[in-house]
Structure formats: structure tokens, C-alpha cells
Design a protein around this motif. Structure first.
Motif, PDB file in Angstrom:
ATOM      1  N   PRO A 151       0.644  -3.578 -17.364  1.00  0.00           N
ATOM      2  CA  PRO A 151       1.031  -4.517 -16.297  1.00  0.00           C
ATOM      3  C   PRO A 151       2.547  -4.603 -16.074  1.00  0.00           C
ATOM      4  CG  PRO A 151      -0.608  -5.515 -17.730  1.00  0.00           C
ATOM      5  CD  PRO A 151      -0.209  -4.216 -18.367  1.00  0.00           C
ATOM      6  N   LYS A 152       3.339  -4.458 -17.114  1.00  0.00           N
ATOM      7  CA  LYS A 152       4.795  -4.556 -16.963  1.00  0.00           C
ATOM      8  C   LYS A 152       5.386  -3.363 -16.217  1.00  0.00           C
ATOM      9  CE  LYS A 152       5.479  -7.525 -20.897  1.00  0.00           C
ATOM     10  NZ  LYS A 152       6.197  -7.813 -22.107  1.00  0.00           N
ATOM     11  N   GLU A 153       4.643  -2.265 -16.142  1.00  0.00           N
ATOM     12  CA  GLU A 153       5.122  -1.067 -15.455  1.00  0.00           C
ATOM     13  C   GLU A 153       4.594  -0.967 -14.019  1.00  0.00           C
ATOM     14  OE1 GLU A 153       3.934   2.193 -17.926  1.00  0.00           O
ATOM     15  OE2 GLU A 153       5.207   1.554 -19.590  1.00  0.00           O
ATOM     16  N   ARG A 154       3.742  -1.898 -13.631  1.00  0.00           N
ATOM     17  CA  ARG A 154       3.149  -1.853 -12.290  1.00  0.00           C
ATOM     18  C   ARG A 154       4.079  -2.528 -11.292  1.00  0.00           C
ATOM     19  NH1 ARG A 154      -2.044  -0.160 -11.860  1.00  0.00           N
ATOM     20  NH2 ARG A 154      -2.571  -1.509 -10.119  1.00  0.00           N
ATOM     21  N   VAL A 155       5.120  -1.781 -10.937  1.00  0.00           N
ATOM     22  CA  VAL A 155       6.137  -2.256 -10.000  1.00  0.00           C
ATOM     23  C   VAL A 155       6.397  -1.139  -8.995  1.00  0.00           C
ATOM     24  CG1 VAL A 155       8.536  -3.017  -9.770  1.00  0.00           C
ATOM     25  CG2 VAL A 155       7.201  -3.688 -11.780  1.00  0.00           C
ATOM     26  N   LEU A 156       6.394  -1.466  -7.724  1.00  0.00           N
ATOM     27  CA  LEU A 156       6.708  -0.464  -6.707  1.00  0.00           C
ATOM     28  C   LEU A 156       8.218  -0.362  -6.542  1.00  0.00           C
ATOM     29  CD1 LEU A 156       4.215  -0.970  -3.745  1.00  0.00           C
ATOM     30  CD2 LEU A 156       4.213   0.810  -5.481  1.00  0.00           C
ATOM     31  N   ASP A 157       8.724   0.852  -6.625  1.00  0.00           N
ATOM     32  CA  ASP A 157      10.134   1.116  -6.367  1.00  0.00           C
ATOM     33  C   ASP A 157      10.189   1.966  -5.110  1.00  0.00           C
ATOM     34  OD1 ASP A 157      12.785   1.801  -6.274  1.00  0.00           O
ATOM     35  OD2 ASP A 157      12.878   2.579  -8.316  1.00  0.00           O
ATOM     36  N   LEU A 158      10.514   1.357  -4.001  1.00  0.00           N
ATOM     37  CA  LEU A 158      10.498   2.044  -2.714  1.00  0.00           C
ATOM     38  C   LEU A 158      11.810   2.749  -2.395  1.00  0.00           C
ATOM     39  CD1 LEU A 158       8.580  -0.660  -0.680  1.00  0.00           C
ATOM     40  CD2 LEU A 158       7.703   1.540  -1.437  1.00  0.00           C
ATOM     41  N   ARG A 159      12.762   2.733  -3.311  1.00  0.00           N
ATOM     42  CA  ARG A 159      14.056   3.358  -3.022  1.00  0.00           C
ATOM     43  C   ARG A 159      13.936   4.855  -2.784  1.00  0.00           C
ATOM     44  NH1 ARG A 159      17.318   0.869  -7.948  1.00  0.00           N
ATOM     45  NH2 ARG A 159      15.293   1.305  -8.863  1.00  0.00           N
ATOM     46  N   GLY A 160      12.963   5.512  -3.397  1.00  0.00           N
ATOM     47  CA  GLY A 160      12.791   6.945  -3.206  1.00  0.00           C
ATOM     48  C   GLY A 160      11.923   7.291  -2.010  1.00  0.00           C
ATOM     49  N   GLY A 161      11.417   6.297  -1.329  1.00  0.00           N
ATOM     50  CA  GLY A 161      10.536   6.528  -0.186  1.00  0.00           C
ATOM     51  C   GLY A 161      11.307   6.670   1.111  1.00  0.00           C
ATOM     52  N   THR A 162      10.561   6.891   2.162  1.00  0.00           N
ATOM     53  CA  THR A 162      11.131   7.018   3.503  1.00  0.00           C
ATOM     54  C   THR A 162      10.589   5.897   4.375  1.00  0.00           C
ATOM     55  OG1 THR A 162       9.312   8.395   4.293  1.00  0.00           O
ATOM     56  CG2 THR A 162      11.186   9.542   3.248  1.00  0.00           C
ATOM     57  N   GLU A 163      11.019   5.880   5.620  1.00  0.00           N
ATOM     58  CA  GLU A 163      10.492   4.909   6.575  1.00  0.00           C
ATOM     59  C   GLU A 163       8.988   5.119   6.763  1.00  0.00           C
ATOM     60  OE1 GLU A 163      11.004   1.543   8.834  1.00  0.00           O
ATOM     61  OE2 GLU A 163      12.611   2.580   7.780  1.00  0.00           O
ATOM     62  N   LEU A 164       8.576   6.374   6.731  1.00  0.00           N
ATOM     63  CA  LEU A 164       7.156   6.695   6.855  1.00  0.00           C
ATOM     64  C   LEU A 164       6.366   6.144   5.660  1.00  0.00           C
ATOM     65  CD1 LEU A 164       4.979   8.140   8.495  1.00  0.00           C
ATOM     66  CD2 LEU A 164       5.512  10.224   7.211  1.00  0.00           C
ATOM     67  N   THR A 165       6.943   6.238   4.469  1.00  0.00           N
ATOM     68  CA  THR A 165       6.297   5.691   3.267  1.00  0.00           C
ATOM     69  C   THR A 165       6.125   4.182   3.410  1.00  0.00           C
ATOM     70  OG1 THR A 165       7.403   7.390   1.943  1.00  0.00           O
ATOM     71  CG2 THR A 165       6.444   5.535   0.754  1.00  0.00           C
ATOM     72  N   LEU A 166       7.179   3.530   3.855  1.00  0.00           N
ATOM     73  CA  LEU A 166       7.139   2.074   4.042  1.00  0.00           C
ATOM     74  C   LEU A 166       6.071   1.695   5.067  1.00  0.00           C
ATOM     75  CD1 LEU A 166       8.270  -0.749   3.518  1.00  0.00           C
ATOM     76  CD2 LEU A 166      10.013  -0.261   5.244  1.00  0.00           C
ATOM     77  N   ASP A 167       6.038   2.410   6.186  1.00  0.00           N
ATOM     78  CA  ASP A 167       5.033   2.130   7.217  1.00  0.00           C
ATOM     79  C   ASP A 167       3.617   2.326   6.669  1.00  0.00           C
ATOM     80  OD1 ASP A 167       7.043   1.590   9.025  1.00  0.00           O
ATOM     81  OD2 ASP A 167       6.919   3.552  10.024  1.00  0.00           O
ATOM     82  N   ALA A 168       3.425   3.375   5.872  1.00  0.00           N
ATOM     83  CA  ALA A 168       2.103   3.643   5.294  1.00  0.00           C
ATOM     84  C   ALA A 168       1.689   2.527   4.339  1.00  0.00           C
ATOM     85  CB  ALA A 168       2.109   4.993   4.582  1.00  0.00           C
ATOM     86  N   CYS A 169       2.627   2.062   3.518  1.00  0.00           N
ATOM     87  CA  CYS A 169       2.314   0.972   2.580  1.00  0.00           C
ATOM     88  C   CYS A 169       1.950  -0.302   3.331  1.00  0.00           C
ATOM     89  CB  CYS A 169       3.498   0.709   1.649  1.00  0.00           C
ATOM     90  SG  CYS A 169       3.754   1.968   0.388  1.00  0.00           S
ATOM     91  N   ALA A 170       2.757  -0.664   4.338  1.00  0.00           N
ATOM     92  CA  ALA A 170       2.495  -1.892   5.101  1.00  0.00           C
ATOM     93  C   ALA A 170       1.145  -1.800   5.818  1.00  0.00           C
ATOM     94  CB  ALA A 170       3.624  -2.145   6.098  1.00  0.00           C
ATOM     95  N   SER A 171       0.874  -0.654   6.421  1.00  0.00           N
ATOM     96  CA  SER A 171      -0.387  -0.459   7.129  1.00  0.00           C
ATOM     97  C   SER A 171      -1.579  -0.512   6.174  1.00  0.00           C
ATOM     98  CB  SER A 171      -0.352   0.886   7.859  1.00  0.00           C
ATOM     99  OG  SER A 171      -1.568   1.130   8.490  1.00  0.00           O
ATOM    100  N   THR A 172      -1.431   0.095   5.019  1.00  0.00           N
ATOM    101  CA  THR A 172      -2.505   0.091   4.016  1.00  0.00           C
ATOM    102  C   THR A 172      -2.801  -1.322   3.532  1.00  0.00           C
ATOM    103  OG1 THR A 172      -1.999   2.339   3.318  1.00  0.00           O
ATOM    104  CG2 THR A 172      -3.158   0.947   1.726  1.00  0.00           C
ATOM    105  N   ILE A 173      -1.757  -2.074   3.237  1.00  0.00           N
ATOM    106  CA  ILE A 173      -1.934  -3.462   2.778  1.00  0.00           C
ATOM    107  C   ILE A 173      -2.688  -4.258   3.830  1.00  0.00           C
ATOM    108  CG2 ILE A 173      -0.711  -5.628   2.324  1.00  0.00           C
ATOM    109  CD1 ILE A 173       1.483  -3.869   0.962  1.00  0.00           C
ATOM    110  N   ARG A 174      -2.217  -4.171   5.068  1.00  0.00           N
ATOM    111  CA  ARG A 174      -2.858  -4.937   6.143  1.00  0.00           C
ATOM    112  C   ARG A 174      -4.316  -4.520   6.333  1.00  0.00           C
ATOM    113  NH1 ARG A 174       2.564  -4.603   8.498  1.00  0.00           N
ATOM    114  NH2 ARG A 174       3.343  -6.755   8.561  1.00  0.00           N
TER     115      ARG A 174
END
Length: 141
Positions: free
Chosen positions: A58-81
Motif C-alpha cells: 500500500p505504501k508504494e501505490r502512488v501515481l507519479d505522473l511526472r513521466g507521463g504526457t498530456e495523453l497519459t493524463l487524459d487517459a487516466c482522467a477518462s478512465t477514472i470517470r
């Protein structure tokens, strides 16, 4: 009880994704999302950023989006919704008691903290809800 409208969270997508992923990995006793769905949301967002399986610690379950792109961010937001809406959850609701302070201020920071206290003497009620001891009850916190 705090809540978050999934379709209109009134925050940027980066903040939305980080906030929801934090809620999904937090040890919350009161939240209107099942543990299974919380795990699925995190695991799917993790898969957009990594090739290895999501951590089980559980302590390692952290998303680090610094290595992602705008497309990665959009995919994560869309998936969550989409996952939440498929589960008929349009608004996240959770309850979490105010946590005790875990870190003490360094001696070097105390003069600045004192000066800020003089500049803003009225305590905001949002930070310390009624019935919770004020944070400055311990002068080193």
C-alpha cells in the motif's frame, strides 16, 4: 461529508487524477466506492505509466505522473470517470477525520511561522474544524 462531482470537479485534470488516485489508495473507512473498484481505478491508471504490475504494498501505490504526457493524463482522467460512471457513481463522497500533525517545524522556520501568525492572527475555521484542537497548541508543530 466531503464530495467531488466526477463530471465537474472544478479542478484541473492533473489535480483530479492525483486526488482520486489518492482517495483510491487511502485507507478510508467511509467512501462510496468499493475496495475492488478503487483498486481497479488505480491499477488501470498505473498501467498507462508503467510496464510492470502495480505494487501490492500500500505504501508504494502512488501515481507519479511526472513521466507521463498530456495523453497519459487524459487517459487516466477518462478512465477514472468511465469506471465510476459505469458503477453509477456520479459524486465521490468520503469521510476522513482530521489527522494529527506528524511533522514538527524546524527551529529555523519558527521565526517565520511566528511572523505569519502575527500577519494573519485569525485562525481559519476550514483548517481546524470545531472540536479539533488547534494546530498551534503544540508550539513546535
Amino acid at each position: 461529508m466531503p464530495s467531488l462531482d466526477i463530471q465537474n470537479p472544478e479542478m484541473p485534470d492533473l489535480q483530479f487524477v492525483l486526488f482520486v488516485s489518492a482517495l483510491c489508495t487511502a485507507d478510508l473507512k467511509t467512501i462510496n466506492v468499493s475496495q475492488e473498484l478503487r483498486q481497479t481505478i488505480f491499477d488501470r491508471c498505473w498501467a498507462f505509466l508503467h510496464t510492470e504490475a502495480p505494487p501490492t504494498n500500500p505504501k508504494e501505490r502512488v501515481l507519479d505522473l511526472r513521466g507521463g504526457t498530456e495523453l497519459t493524463l487524459d487517459a487516466c482522467a477518462s478512465t477514472i470517470r468511465s469506471l465510476l460512471l459505469e458503477a453509477n457513481i456520479a459524486t465521490l463522497m468520503w469521510d476522513h477525520p482530521v489527522s494529527d500533525t506528524r511533522m514538527n517545524s524546524t527551529p529555523e522556520a519558527l521565526p517565520l511561522i511566528d511572523r505569519l501568525g502575527q500577519l494573519y492572527p485569525d485562525r481559519p475555521t476550514v483548517v481546524d474544524p470545531p472540536g479539533h484542537p488547534p494546530r498551534d497548541s503544540n508550539p513546535t508543530s
